[in-house]
Design an enzyme around this catalytic site. Structure first.
Site, short mmCIF file in Angstrom:
data_model
loop_
_atom_site.label_atom_id
_atom_site.label_comp_id
_atom_site.label_asym_id
_atom_site.label_seq_id
_atom_site.Cartn_x
_atom_site.Cartn_y
_atom_site.Cartn_z
N ASP A 94 4.34 33.09 32.32
CA ASP A 94 4.96 31.80 32.04
C ASP A 94 6.40 32.02 31.59
OD1 ASP A 94 5.62 29.23 31.28
OD2 ASP A 94 4.56 29.36 29.35
N ASN B 288 8.77 29.42 31.11
CA ASN B 288 9.42 28.34 30.34
C ASN B 288 8.64 27.87 29.12
OD1 ASN B 288 7.35 27.01 31.55
ND2 ASN B 288 8.58 25.37 32.46
N ASP C 235 5.66 26.56 28.67
CA ASP C 235 4.72 25.42 28.64
C ASP C 235 3.26 25.88 28.70
OD1 ASP C 235 4.46 26.22 31.26
OD2 ASP C 235 4.93 24.26 32.14
N ASP D 7 4.32 30.44 36.17
CA ASP D 7 5.17 29.75 37.13
C ASP D 7 5.89 30.76 38.04
OD1 ASP D 7 7.10 30.74 35.28
OD2 ASP D 7 6.78 28.94 34.07
N ASP E 116 -1.44 30.38 50.09
CA ASP E 116 -2.79 29.87 50.28
C ASP E 116 -2.69 28.60 51.12
OD1 ASP E 116 -5.63 29.59 49.70
OD2 ASP E 116 -5.21 30.64 47.82
N ASP F 44 -8.11 28.94 53.09
CA ASP F 44 -9.18 28.48 52.23
C ASP F 44 -10.33 27.94 53.08
OD1 ASP F 44 -9.79 27.83 49.36
OD2 ASP F 44 -9.93 25.79 50.15
N GLU G 115 -11.11 32.89 54.20
CA GLU G 115 -12.26 32.84 53.30
C GLU G 115 -13.39 32.14 54.06
OE1 GLU G 115 -13.65 30.90 49.04
OE2 GLU G 115 -12.37 29.78 50.41
N HIS H 298 -10.30 34.93 42.46
CA HIS H 298 -10.22 33.91 41.41
C HIS H 298 -11.49 33.06 41.29
CE1 HIS H 298 -9.38 32.00 45.17
NE2 HIS H 298 -9.53 30.81 44.62
N ASP H 299 -12.49 33.32 42.13
CA ASP H 299 -13.73 32.53 42.06
C ASP H 299 -14.90 33.31 41.48
OD1 ASP H 299 -12.62 30.25 43.28
OD2 ASP H 299 -12.95 31.07 45.29
#
Ligand code: GLC
Ligand code: CA
Length: 536
Positions: A28, A30, A32, A36, A105, A206, A268, A331-332
């Site tokens: 990150d 910035n 938040d 990013d 993606d 995807d 995928e 990521h799954d």
């Protein structure tokens, strides 16, 4: 005649090692609390240092984030939470300057319900875009069939405005596009070309086998399941809403577009149970459909040399003349370090898995944090963000544990953010992070780096043929050969010593202080031996 001429693109993607970044969680810039593009930009030298050749970013397009970017409302823009188009261009330039390619993606089975196409489609039955999505009147006041969303519940959502149902294979905020409408194809292909012209080097597609659905909308057969099923939301065989034959000609057209730009693709392929290597390999065509696909059976193996050998042999056979991929994380799914955790053996196992990933035949995909042995994070119900986790808590934990922030150093929040991280930072970050791993020459991070560099030096490891050379119970051993060079790899999955079959050549890599090719393989030994056919 013109159409039958195929552009011969290069094979860079066969030699590349791809690093998957989940942008929300990498870095990150910035404050938040959300990773990013500027954060990724600040870490390009890290990627060079590690030695990867390509980066795949999980979705960065504009999205209301019901499924964290897998629900896109503008395919040609960057979501403000990740930055601007200028940030994107700067990232592409920085990566390309370092010879790192970029994959995006491509999420086009469905759009976000906020995409202007869907907004227009749902507005009226007469809308010009009505047929861009899959609408149905239903049957006697009920959904048209029994299809279930992959995330659970009916795949049909009743829409008041026009009093009809629309199909969503995932969340109701992710309406499925109607790929039988040629206008959809033209619009999506134009969006793809937009990114190709911006210099993108390929796409991860995807749920690529979900685009087409049975035209008669036949019911799916049900299947038995038990409480202990790892994914309790899968209640039926997706016979009629997945894997329809119409996908193949579409992929051949896509391949032509991608090859024009020397870009690659990796698909995928969703399946009912764990994985289906035949189905996944089927989307490679005769090297004229997708460049690569994933076989998820690789992520469902217990720690066992024989089982692993079986699954990889099956996958390579299924690919045949086509090119395989290798991935043990994404990521799954639960992270491999957690899946293979065992007191006193976890770090050795992680090194074996790394050696397997980077010396087997196929394009390896690493998932951020894998190189430092990141574990699944523990995410409480209150902290949970993944809609799947929220729906099935506590039966299933969802996917957040595999998406927690990258651990850079031992400062606050592991150096990920100066703000409040969107998911909790793993609580063991002080003991294991990029900085600490770099400081320790025996670390997993250095091991990945060494393997990546060996792979760069030896064409046999990247492009060589593959053959098993030893069928022991605890040892998985194979030979990679190209031209005169062959490299034998021995992986002892067990903690016990195992007889080493006769082998000759030069030791290329060992995780023990081995100097000669005598004696047994010690527990968890990893050994790579180089020989050349001439000397043999
Ligand atoms: C794929 C993605 C997953 C997403 C789903 C719907 O399975 O990997 O993260 O939720 O598709 O787009
Ligand atoms: Ca941010």
């Amino acid at each position: 005649m013109q159409n039958s001429i195929r552009i011969i693109a290069s094979n860079w993607w066969k030699e590349a090692v791809v690093y998957q970044i989940y942008p929300r969680s990498f870095k990150d810039a910035n404050g938040d609390g959300i990773g990013d593009l500027a954060g990724i930009f600040s870490k390009v030298d890290y990627l060079t240092e590690l030695g990867v050749d390509a980066v795949w970013l999980s979705p960065i397009n504009t999205s209301p984030m019901f499924d964290f970017g897998y629900d896109i409302s503008d395919y040609r823009a960057i979501d403000p939470v990740f930055g601007s188009m200028a940030d994107f261009d700067a990232l592409v330039a920085a990566l390309h300057k370092r010879n790192i390619r970029l994959l995006l993606d491509l999420v086009v089975n469905h759009t976000s319900h906020q995409h202007p196409w869907f907004v227009e489609s749902r507005a009226s039955r007469e809308s010009a875009k009505r047929d861009w999505y899959i609408w149905h009147n239903g049957k006697k006041g009920a959904p048209p069939n029994n299809w279930q969303s992959v995330f659970g519940g009916s795949a049909w959502e009743w829409d008041e405005t026009t009093e009809s149902y629309y199909l969503h294979s995932f969340l109701k905020e992710q309406p499925d596009l109607n790929w039988r409408n040629p206008q959809v194809k033209d619009a999506v292909f134009a969006d793809i070309e937009f990114w190709l012209q911006k210099g993108v080097d390929g796409f991860r597609l995807d749920v690529v086998n979900c685009y087409y659905k049975d035209q008669q909308f036949r019911d799916n057969p049900l299947r038995l399941w038990g409480w202990r099923h790892p994914r309790p939301y899968e209640l039926q065989h997706h016979v009629h809403d997945m894997s329809q034959p119409e996908m193949h000609p579409l992929l051949r057209d896509l391949r032509q577009l991608l090859d024009k730009y020397d870009a690659t693709s990796v698909g995928e392929v969703l399946v009912d149970f764990s994985g289906d290597p035949e189905l996944a390999a089927g989307y490679l065509g005769r090297d004229d459909e997708l460049h690569m696909t994933f076989d998820f059976t690789l992520l469902d193996q217990k720690w066992d040399a024989k089982a692993m050998a079986n699954v990889l042999r099956t996958w390579l056979n299924a690919c045949g003349e086509n090119w395989p991929t290798l991935a043990f994380n994404n990521h799954d799914r639960s992270r491999s370090y957690t899946r293979y955790a065992k007191r006193g053996e976890s770090s050795q196992r992680a090194k074996i898995l790394a050696a397997l990933l980077l010396t087997m035949k196929g394009t390896p995909y690493l998932y951020y944090g894998e190189e430092i042995g990141m574990k699944d994070g523990s995410v409480s119900r209150a902290e949970m963000k993944d809609p799947v986790g929220i729906r099935y808590w506590p039966l299933a934990q969802g996917r957040d544990p595999a998406r927690t922030p990258m651990l850079w150093d031992d400062s606050a929040n592991g150096g990920f953010t100066s703000g409040t991280p969107w998911l909790p930072v793993n609580d063991d970050f002080a003991g294991r992070n990029v900085a600490s791993e770099k400081n320790d020459p025996t670390s997993l991070w250095h091991w990945y780096r060494e393997l990546l560099s060996l792979r760069k030096q030896h064409a046999a490891l990247r492009l060589g043929d593959w053959k098993e050379i030893y069928g022991g119970k605890d040892v998985f051993a194979y030979r990679r050969t190209i031209g005169n060079e062959s490299i034998d790899v021995f992986l002892n999955f067990s903690a016990k010593p195992v007889t080493l079959p006769p082998v000759e050549g030069k030791i290329l890599l060992s995780n023990c202080s081995r100097h000669e090719l005598q004696g047994a393989l010690t527990g968890h030994e990893i050994l790579m031996v180089q020989s050349n056919a001439v000397a043999r």
